[in-house]
Structures are given as structure tokens and as C-alpha cells.
Design a protein around this motif. Sequence first.
Motif, PDB file in Angstrom:
ATOM      1  N   PHE A 110       0.830  -1.200   0.000  1.00 57.01           N
ATOM      2  CA  PHE A 110       0.000   0.000   0.000  1.00 57.01           C
ATOM      3  C   PHE A 110       0.871   1.259   0.000  1.00 57.01           C
ATOM      4  N   GLN A 111       1.899   1.281   0.832  1.00 59.99           N
ATOM      5  CA  GLN A 111       2.786   2.441   0.874  1.00 59.99           C
ATOM      6  C   GLN A 111       3.442   2.672  -0.487  1.00 59.99           C
ATOM      7  N   GLN A 112       3.904   1.603  -1.120  1.00 62.70           N
ATOM      8  CA  GLN A 112       4.513   1.728  -2.445  1.00 62.70           C
ATOM      9  C   GLN A 112       3.495   2.216  -3.471  1.00 62.70           C
ATOM     10  N   ALA A 113       2.264   1.738  -3.357  1.00 67.56           N
ATOM     11  CA  ALA A 113       1.208   2.158  -4.284  1.00 67.56           C
ATOM     12  C   ALA A 113       0.894   3.644  -4.134  1.00 67.56           C
ATOM     13  N   LEU A 114       0.969   4.148  -2.911  1.00 67.36           N
ATOM     14  CA  LEU A 114       0.739   5.580  -2.711  1.00 67.36           C
ATOM     15  C   LEU A 114       1.734   6.402  -3.528  1.00 67.36           C
ATOM     16  N   TYR A 115       2.972   5.976  -3.558  1.00 76.49           N
ATOM     17  CA  TYR A 115       3.983   6.671  -4.361  1.00 76.49           C
ATOM     18  C   TYR A 115       3.751   6.436  -5.854  1.00 76.49           C
ATOM     19  N   ARG A 116       3.565   5.190  -6.228  1.00 78.26           N
ATOM     20  CA  ARG A 116       3.420   4.828  -7.641  1.00 78.26           C
ATOM     21  C   ARG A 116       2.214   5.504  -8.291  1.00 78.26           C
ATOM     22  N   HIS A 117       1.132   5.662  -7.521  1.00 78.61           N
ATOM     23  CA  HIS A 117      -0.099   6.249  -8.067  1.00 78.61           C
ATOM     24  C   HIS A 117      -0.226   7.740  -7.767  1.00 78.61           C
ATOM     25  N   ARG A 118       0.889   8.353  -7.379  1.00 79.98           N
ATOM     26  CA  ARG A 118       0.984   9.806  -7.251  1.00 79.98           C
ATOM     27  C   ARG A 118       0.128  10.397  -6.131  1.00 79.98           C
ATOM     28  N   PHE A 119       0.045   9.680  -5.011  1.00 78.44           N
ATOM     29  CA  PHE A 119      -0.697  10.191  -3.862  1.00 78.44           C
ATOM     30  C   PHE A 119       0.216  10.846  -2.830  1.00 78.44           C
ATOM     31  N   ILE A 120       1.508  10.722  -3.004  1.00 79.62           N
ATOM     32  CA  ILE A 120       2.456  11.398  -2.133  1.00 79.62           C
ATOM     33  C   ILE A 120       2.870  12.663  -2.874  1.00 79.62           C
ATOM     34  N   ARG A 121       2.505  13.799  -2.297  1.00 80.90           N
ATOM     35  CA  ARG A 121       2.664  15.081  -2.974  1.00 80.90           C
ATOM     36  C   ARG A 121       3.717  15.958  -2.288  1.00 80.90           C
ATOM     37  N   ILE A 122       4.171  16.944  -3.023  1.00 83.65           N
ATOM     38  CA  ILE A 122       5.172  17.877  -2.525  1.00 83.65           C
ATOM     39  C   ILE A 122       4.469  19.025  -1.796  1.00 83.65           C
ATOM     40  N   TYR A 123       4.760  19.155  -0.518  1.00 83.13           N
ATOM     41  CA  TYR A 123       4.359  20.315   0.285  1.00 83.13           C
ATOM     42  C   TYR A 123       5.086  20.211   1.616  1.00 83.13           C
ATOM     43  N   ASP A 124       5.067  21.270   2.400  1.00 82.46           N
ATOM     44  CA  ASP A 124       5.759  21.281   3.682  1.00 82.46           C
ATOM     45  C   ASP A 124       4.891  20.586   4.718  1.00 82.46           C
ATOM     46  N   TRP A 125       4.925  19.251   4.708  1.00 80.27           N
ATOM     47  CA  TRP A 125       4.034  18.473   5.567  1.00 80.27           C
ATOM     48  C   TRP A 125       4.357  18.668   7.045  1.00 80.27           C
ATOM     49  N   GLY A 126       5.581  18.985   7.376  1.00 76.56           N
ATOM     50  CA  GLY A 126       5.939  19.212   8.776  1.00 76.56           C
ATOM     51  C   GLY A 126       5.174  20.373   9.381  1.00 76.56           C
ATOM     52  N   LYS A 127       4.978  21.422   8.590  1.00 77.41           N
ATOM     53  CA  LYS A 127       4.220  22.585   9.063  1.00 77.41           C
ATOM     54  C   LYS A 127       2.717  22.289   9.132  1.00 77.41           C
ATOM     55  N   TRP A 128       2.295  21.240   8.466  1.00 80.39           N
ATOM     56  CA  TRP A 128       0.860  20.921   8.414  1.00 80.39           C
ATOM     57  C   TRP A 128       0.447  19.942   9.518  1.00 80.39           C
TER      58      TRP A 128
END
Length: 154
Positions: free
Chosen positions: A64-82
Motif C-alpha cells: 500500500f505504501q509503495q502504491a501511494l507513491y506509484r499512483h501519485r498520492f504522495i505530494r510535494i508540500y511542507d508536511w511538517g508545518k501541516w
Amino acid sequence: MEKISLRSPVDEKDLEAILSFIPRLQEIIPDKVVIESPGRVLEQDGNNLVLAMHGKYHPLVEEFQQALYRHRFIRIYDWGKWIPQAKAIYEDQKRLDRASMTSCLKLLTLHARNDRFVEGHFAAMLTSGHIIAVLKRMEQLRCGISRTTSSKET
């Protein structure tokens, strides 16, 4: 791996691929998310006790974790601030019920990325049912079903 911004649209086929994990993940939650674990440890984090799940994830969780990356669900943003917003959504189901697709993408990204720094974070979010709830919210958004009339983004 291609870097994807939050503004990039979610592809319907990619969304379907990720949503297909819901029933499979539900079968292993909560007891089989972590395998080959030396145990669960309560650790002190400031004034809070944190459950740290040390060990190896079930192969389905890794898939599932790999699929999140492969299917473009991991996005660029400052997640630490969120993190404060993510915590507020985690603690209040009504906020998740109003979450936009962008907020859901932010949550999935935050949980996947934070797991690299806080061992067991992703497992804790799966075990609690939060990640499934995020996926179900995405499913509602895909179908145009909303349990609230508010379109305000969380």
C-alpha cells in the motif's frame, strides 16, 4: 520518482487503485499491521506517552505504501508545518467529513513521510482506522457524496 505538486489532479484510475486497498487493509487491522515485532513500547514524548510499534510491516502495508507513491498520492508540500492541521483532523471526525481531496492527499503524504522519522507512525494511523477513514472520504469525494453541505477545505 516523479515529484507531484498538490495542484496536480488525481487521476481516476490511480484513485481506484488506491481505494481498492480498503477491504484488504481492513482485514489486517488492527492485529496484523505489524509483523515480526519485538513488541509495543510506550515511550515518553514530552508530556505524552506514545505507542511505538517497532518491527516490520505486513507485506500488504508495504504494498500500500509503495502504491501511494506509484499512483501519485504522495505530494510535494511542507508536511511538517501541516502537522497541527492533521492532528486536528485526526482528533475530530467532523473535520475529516468536510475534508477536500487536497486535504486527504496532504494527510496521506504526511503519514507516509512521517513514518520515515517516527517509526510506527503509519502503523498507528492504520490501526486507529484513520487511514481507512481518509480513503473512505476520498471515495465519497469521487462519487460526489458528501455528508456535509460545507465545501470549506480543512
